[in-house]
Write a protein that holds these residues in place. Structure first.
Motif, short mmCIF file in Angstrom:
data_model
loop_
_atom_site.label_atom_id
_atom_site.label_comp_id
_atom_site.label_asym_id
_atom_site.label_seq_id
_atom_site.Cartn_x
_atom_site.Cartn_y
_atom_site.Cartn_z
N SER A 296 85.33 -104.68 2.75
CA SER A 296 83.73 -104.17 1.78
C SER A 296 83.43 -103.38 2.45
N TYR A 297 83.34 -103.21 4.21
CA TYR A 297 83.10 -101.73 4.82
C TYR A 297 84.14 -100.50 4.26
N ARG A 298 85.59 -100.48 4.64
CA ARG A 298 86.22 -99.81 4.35
C ARG A 298 86.71 -99.04 2.93
N HIS A 299 85.71 -99.55 1.76
CA HIS A 299 85.76 -99.80 1.12
C HIS A 299 85.02 -98.76 0.44
N ARG A 300 83.86 -99.08 1.16
CA ARG A 300 82.75 -98.20 0.47
C ARG A 300 82.47 -97.11 1.39
N PHE A 301 83.06 -97.27 2.55
CA PHE A 301 83.35 -95.73 3.42
C PHE A 301 84.67 -94.94 3.63
N ASP A 302 85.66 -95.69 2.91
CA ASP A 302 86.69 -95.16 3.45
C ASP A 302 87.52 -94.70 4.26
N VAL A 303 87.62 -95.14 4.86
CA VAL A 303 87.48 -95.20 6.26
C VAL A 303 88.94 -96.51 6.93
N ASN A 304 89.62 -96.63 7.93
CA ASN A 304 90.34 -97.50 8.37
C ASN A 304 89.99 -97.96 9.81
N GLN A 305 89.13 -96.69 10.19
CA GLN A 305 88.33 -98.14 11.89
C GLN A 305 86.94 -97.93 11.77
N TYR A 306 85.54 -98.74 11.42
CA TYR A 306 84.78 -98.06 11.97
C TYR A 306 84.18 -96.89 12.97
N VAL A 307 85.01 -96.66 13.86
CA VAL A 307 85.21 -95.76 14.63
C VAL A 307 85.39 -93.82 13.57
N ASP A 308 86.27 -94.09 12.76
CA ASP A 308 86.33 -93.42 11.94
C ASP A 308 85.17 -93.14 10.63
N THR A 309 84.02 -93.57 11.15
CA THR A 309 83.01 -93.28 10.03
C THR A 309 82.08 -91.99 10.10
N PRO A 310 81.93 -90.75 9.29
CA PRO A 310 81.79 -89.48 10.04
C PRO A 310 80.29 -90.26 9.80
N MET A 311 79.91 -89.01 11.58
CA MET A 311 78.54 -89.17 12.48
C MET A 311 77.05 -89.24 11.27
N LYS A 312 77.55 -87.90 10.63
CA LYS A 312 76.38 -88.36 8.96
C LYS A 312 76.03 -89.52 8.87
N ARG A 313 76.63 -90.50 8.54
CA ARG A 313 76.68 -91.59 7.91
C ARG A 313 76.52 -92.52 8.85
N PHE A 314 76.47 -92.47 9.93
CA PHE A 314 75.83 -93.51 11.07
C PHE A 314 74.90 -93.99 10.41
N ASP A 315 73.83 -93.78 9.76
CA ASP A 315 71.98 -94.51 9.74
C ASP A 315 73.05 -95.49 8.71
N GLU A 316 73.74 -95.04 7.01
CA GLU A 316 73.93 -95.20 6.06
C GLU A 316 74.38 -96.24 6.14
N ALA A 317 76.19 -96.22 7.56
CA ALA A 317 76.74 -97.19 8.02
C ALA A 317 76.11 -98.97 8.40
N LYS A 318 75.13 -98.33 9.44
CA LYS A 318 74.69 -99.36 9.61
C LYS A 318 73.78 -100.24 9.11
N ASP A 319 72.75 -99.21 7.82
CA ASP A 319 72.43 -100.38 6.98
C ASP A 319 73.44 -101.29 6.27
N TYR A 320 74.17 -101.13 5.58
CA TYR A 320 75.22 -101.23 5.27
C TYR A 320 75.48 -102.91 5.35
N ILE A 321 75.73 -102.65 6.76
CA ILE A 321 75.87 -103.80 8.07
C ILE A 321 74.97 -104.97 8.06
N ASN A 322 73.86 -103.86 7.77
CA ASN A 322 72.83 -105.07 8.23
C ASN A 322 72.37 -105.60 6.92
N ASN A 323 72.47 -105.32 5.70
CA ASN A 323 72.02 -105.92 4.42
C ASN A 323 73.77 -106.55 3.70
#
Length: 126
Positions: A78-105
């Motif tokens: 689900s995360y990969r689909h939302r953020f278009d990444v192959n690993q969590y670490v590939d998440t762009p820094m500017k989307r960190f807060d969005e990524a954390k919120d996504y996981i929490n929800n």
């Protein structure tokens, strides 16, 4: 009068330089993946979410490695689909807060929720 014009010109130059620096920072934030501390923070959020979804670290569903693995895989899918990444670490820094919120929800799909409930109910039978 000349000094006022000079001062205005200097301020405009400084504003322009600040704006250019800001654009560079934004560009780099888009390019770079997560720093090690941010990646660890995301990993902790992910682990906490899986424990929560299972009903605690002592729950039957969390203790079931196969089910726990399915949950981690489903979350990442689900995360990969939302953020278009192959690993969590590939998440762009500017989307960190969005990524954390996504996981929490995030919540698992119905089929996995059902498996969790069944696994947790088995402990109550004995």
């Amino acid at each position: 009068m000349k000094c006022q014009q000079c001062s205005t010109s200097v301020m405009k130059d400084q504003d322009k330089k600040i704006e250019e620096q800001s654009e560079k920072v934004n560009f780099l934030m888009n390019l770079s993946g997560l720093t090690s501390p941010r990646n660890k923070e995301l990993t902790k959020a992910r682990n906490k979410k899986i424990i929560q979804v299972c009903g605690g670290s002592e729950s039957n569903s969390y203790q079931d490695k196969s089910l726990r693995s399915k949950l981690y895989n489903e979350l990442f899918k689900s995360y990969r689909h939302r953020f278009d990444v192959n690993q969590y670490v590939d998440t762009p820094m500017k989307r960190f807060d969005e990524a954390k919120d996504y996981i929490n929800n995030w919540y698992p799909p119905f089929e996995l929720k059902d498996e969790i409930e069944k696994a947790n109910a088995q402990g109550n039978l004995f």
